[in-house]
Design a protein around this motif. Sequence first.
Motif, PDB file in Angstrom:
ATOM      1  N   GLN A 592       0.776  -1.134   0.110  1.00 28.62           N
ATOM      2  CA  GLN A 592       0.167   0.254   0.195  1.00 28.62           C
ATOM      3  C   GLN A 592       0.712   0.735  -0.366  1.00 28.62           C
ATOM      4  O   GLN A 592       0.195   2.160  -0.845  1.00 28.62           O
ATOM      5  N   ASP A 593       1.903   0.979   0.655  1.00 27.06           N
ATOM      6  CA  ASP A 593       2.960   2.132   0.893  1.00 27.06           C
ATOM      7  C   ASP A 593       4.046   1.919  -0.413  1.00 27.06           C
ATOM      8  O   ASP A 593       4.624   1.858   0.138  1.00 27.06           O
ATOM      9  N   PRO A 594       4.230   2.974  -1.460  1.00 26.13           N
ATOM     10  CA  PRO A 594       5.052   2.403  -2.496  1.00 26.13           C
ATOM     11  C   PRO A 594       6.502   2.463  -2.217  1.00 26.13           C
ATOM     12  O   PRO A 594       7.004   1.541  -3.195  1.00 26.13           O
ATOM     13  N   GLN A 595       6.216   3.401  -1.128  1.00 28.78           N
ATOM     14  CA  GLN A 595       8.121   3.379  -0.200  1.00 28.78           C
ATOM     15  C   GLN A 595       8.607   2.051  -0.109  1.00 28.78           C
ATOM     16  O   GLN A 595      10.230   1.956  -0.088  1.00 28.78           O
ATOM     17  N   VAL A 597       8.030  -1.206  -1.372  1.00 24.76           N
ATOM     18  CA  VAL A 597       8.222  -1.602  -2.522  1.00 24.76           C
ATOM     19  C   VAL A 597       9.823  -1.885  -2.607  1.00 24.76           C
ATOM     20  O   VAL A 597      10.219  -1.266  -2.861  1.00 24.76           O
ATOM     21  N   GLY A 598      10.538  -3.201  -2.841  1.00 23.09           N
ATOM     22  CA  GLY A 598      11.739  -3.647  -3.175  1.00 23.09           C
ATOM     23  C   GLY A 598      12.575  -3.426  -1.915  1.00 23.09           C
ATOM     24  O   GLY A 598      13.439  -3.816  -1.959  1.00 23.09           O
ATOM     25  N   THR A 599      12.298  -3.606  -0.519  1.00 26.17           N
ATOM     26  CA  THR A 599      12.631  -3.394   0.747  1.00 26.17           C
ATOM     27  C   THR A 599      12.560  -4.716   1.200  1.00 26.17           C
ATOM     28  O   THR A 599      11.848  -5.868   0.608  1.00 26.17           O
ATOM     29  N   GLY A 600      13.028  -5.147   2.236  1.00 30.91           N
ATOM     30  CA  GLY A 600      13.047  -6.235   2.459  1.00 30.91           C
ATOM     31  C   GLY A 600      11.923  -6.089   4.049  1.00 30.91           C
ATOM     32  O   GLY A 600      11.523  -5.231   3.925  1.00 30.91           O
ATOM     33  N   LEU A 601      12.074  -7.408   4.613  1.00 25.76           N
ATOM     34  CA  LEU A 601      11.196  -7.264   5.945  1.00 25.76           C
ATOM     35  C   LEU A 601      11.866  -7.581   7.069  1.00 25.76           C
ATOM     36  O   LEU A 601      12.838  -7.735   7.203  1.00 25.76           O
ATOM     37  N   ILE A 602      11.245  -6.229   7.751  1.00 23.65           N
ATOM     38  CA  ILE A 602      12.728  -5.876   9.245  1.00 23.65           C
ATOM     39  C   ILE A 602      12.499  -7.028   9.981  1.00 23.65           C
ATOM     40  O   ILE A 602      11.672  -8.352  10.838  1.00 23.65           O
ATOM     41  N   LEU A 641      13.419   1.702   7.281  1.00 27.54           N
ATOM     42  CA  LEU A 641      13.744   3.157   5.696  1.00 27.54           C
ATOM     43  C   LEU A 641      13.650   4.217   6.596  1.00 27.54           C
ATOM     44  O   LEU A 641      13.123   4.346   7.864  1.00 27.54           O
ATOM     45  N   PHE A 642      14.597   5.034   6.734  1.00 30.94           N
ATOM     46  CA  PHE A 642      15.179   5.869   7.478  1.00 30.94           C
ATOM     47  C   PHE A 642      15.908   7.272   6.959  1.00 30.94           C
ATOM     48  O   PHE A 642      16.533   7.008   5.626  1.00 30.94           O
ATOM     49  N   ASP A 643      15.632   8.329   7.856  1.00 32.86           N
ATOM     50  CA  ASP A 643      15.974   9.415   6.859  1.00 32.86           C
ATOM     51  C   ASP A 643      17.323  10.096   7.739  1.00 32.86           C
ATOM     52  O   ASP A 643      16.733  10.487   9.424  1.00 32.86           O
ATOM     53  N   ILE A 651      14.881   9.609   2.291  1.00 35.40           N
ATOM     54  CA  ILE A 651      14.337   8.459   3.206  1.00 35.40           C
ATOM     55  C   ILE A 651      15.346   7.063   2.143  1.00 35.40           C
ATOM     56  O   ILE A 651      15.156   7.459   0.886  1.00 35.40           O
ATOM     57  N   ARG A 652      15.731   6.336   3.188  1.00 30.79           N
ATOM     58  CA  ARG A 652      16.302   5.270   1.896  1.00 30.79           C
ATOM     59  C   ARG A 652      16.484   4.008   2.887  1.00 30.79           C
ATOM     60  O   ARG A 652      16.045   3.456   3.858  1.00 30.79           O
TER      61      ARG A 652
END
Length: 724
Positions: A592-595, A597-602, A641-643, A651-652
């Motif tokens: 639902q949150d586009p940012q 997508v492409g990330t892992g699972l915490i 994700l963090f800034d 944010i990356r």
Amino acid sequence: MLNRRLLTCATLALATALAAPAFAADAAADANADDNTILVNGNLGDKAVSAGSKSSLPIAETPQSISVISREDIDKLGVANLNQALRYVAGVTPETRGAGAEQYDQFTLRGFSVPVYLDGLKQFSSSSGYAMPQVDMSRLESIEVVKGPASALYGQSSPGGLVAMTSKLPLDKAFYGSAAATYGTYNLYRVDTDVGGKLSDAIGVRLSGSVNGADTQQYYGSRARQVINGAVAAKIDDKTTLTVMAAYSHDPKNGNYSGQPASGTLFYNVNGKVSTRYADGEPGGFYRRDQFAATYILNHDFGAGWKFRASGRYQQVTTSLGSIYETGMQTGLTDLSQQTTSSRGSYATHETLNNWTFDNQLTGHIKTGPITHDILLGVDRQTAHSYELAAFGSANDINIFNPVYGTQPVPQSAEQIGSDFTSLISFGQTGIYGQDTISYGGLRVVLSGRQDWAASWTPGTVQKDSKFTGRAGVLYKTSFGLAPYASYSTSFEPQATVLNATTGALAKPSMGKQVEAGVKFQPNGSPILITAAWFHIEQTNLVSTNPATQISTQSGKVRSEGFEIEASAPLPGGFNLHGAYSHQRVRTVSDQDPQNVGTGLIGAGDGNLAVNLDWTAKSGPLKSLNIGAGVRHVSRTYGGLFDTTLTGNNIRQYYVPAYTVFDAMLHYDLSNLDTRMKGMTLSVNATNLFDKKYLTSCYLYPQSTGWCWYGQRRTVQGTVAWKF
């Protein structure tokens, strides 16, 4: 058509269960076993497993990746909890909350959190709070790790798999017993006892218990536990046995469940590194837990290869918690590297978790010419009720580099904080399942199917779901022990998470599917076992919770793909080797949150490597001396994700670095020094031998905050044990 057949068979099994005695036990063990034969079949050894197929199908003939940790392994490694016991298993990212959360078993398997079963029945945890059971190691005979979806037999299962533990049960011996005393780093102490015997030819008993505790790695924390376990196995007649078990555990202290800020751990801070001893709470914090469980197991042999097994358990977990904890970075911070304090809040809760689980199985053999069918038919029922009274409050800040404790009182109850709230979530599930294991020469075909009806409810809200899950696997074992296989399986996992606090709307079940292909090698008559597997898993309907707002949302799809290999083999010269390797890629492919997508699972890692090599002297003055060394490498884990600029414009993704630690052990039979010390052994275990400082995981949330957890530093413990 399949559903109709399963319903008919399950109805028959349930009717049989209702007609049977209320309490029952497993069948007698193999008559060819040694003098440690168990009256009820609770220990299947290293070559045969029960969790993967709910039968005694050997690992080398099961078309699924499975790892087994024996009682001998538990004792040899000197582990204190399930988290530690899984350190040498391929595909496991262990101890994700590091040294600050030993009261919970928090790990991932193939990238996912997975359920834990005890004696074939699920260990339920609170869906909203901290009432989570933990089984003491003194109670266990073995641990099996089933990798990949197992809903076709269990109903509730993560796509990563499940962990199945087996309790100690009475042995077929007139009298036996053992006692052990341990002392180690952080004032660790442990006294274990285990005694049993046969009251008659038909009745065996076993009583075990433990008193243990330690200071924690963090300031002022400590844990303590007293546990007692009892089992009675009765041979009712030549075809029927009964086992009744009861267990009680009292944890008056459970450490401080403390994390560290991301600044000064994962990220650079001008003031240096945050100490591994740092705790974000107060000395007055408390977490008390009491656990009680009563279990029955029944086995009846109808003859002609047909058997019936019924089991059930009632379990209650009660907890009380009062805590001061870190809520975020200091107010007004504009440069993360300048952080010196953390904001804190207060929290108190009292929780009660009650659950009933039942499982009834009918098994049998059918031969159609040269083909053998091992049939399994079953019906199970699970219910859980979770109650929580809690409240959140405020607290003062704390200096993360020079913490001063005693400045903030800890709430003793939710009512003391005020604005308390209650949460009542219940869950129920009924499932019917069937399995056919087809054998033709070296060919094994496993077909499993299950229909579930599940419901989750809160006051005024009900979420009902039904789902059919299945598994199909094929394996061919050659004459020289090589067995390639392939399988497809699905998972179904109801989630009692509230998505909308106003309406009480609950999350829908998560769904998973896996394709696995691999090969196993076990030469005939040899203890050598090598397994390798490739897997591809997809999970949908994920729930994610904002740690700052505690608001949960559900959406998304995650993919986990990887390769694993495990090997266990005796080597020439008295050496023995166990090795495990895994590499996996876990990614969110839609959300639902586009940012995201492409990330892992915490908390999900990229894999692990673990090797343990030991040597035993066979003769001479050092006869029976066993020394060993281990190395554990855990690949990077996804942190979130963090800034770091705190502007919201950069944010990356961030990963927690990989770490490698070394272990060592020594065991010696003291009777070699003096025959009067027959049955006595001395053991020394050291973990993280070179005292490496490392992080196990972090939880980062963009424009909000970040927590990290240090791993356990060097610990050394010595044990004197006596077996009689």
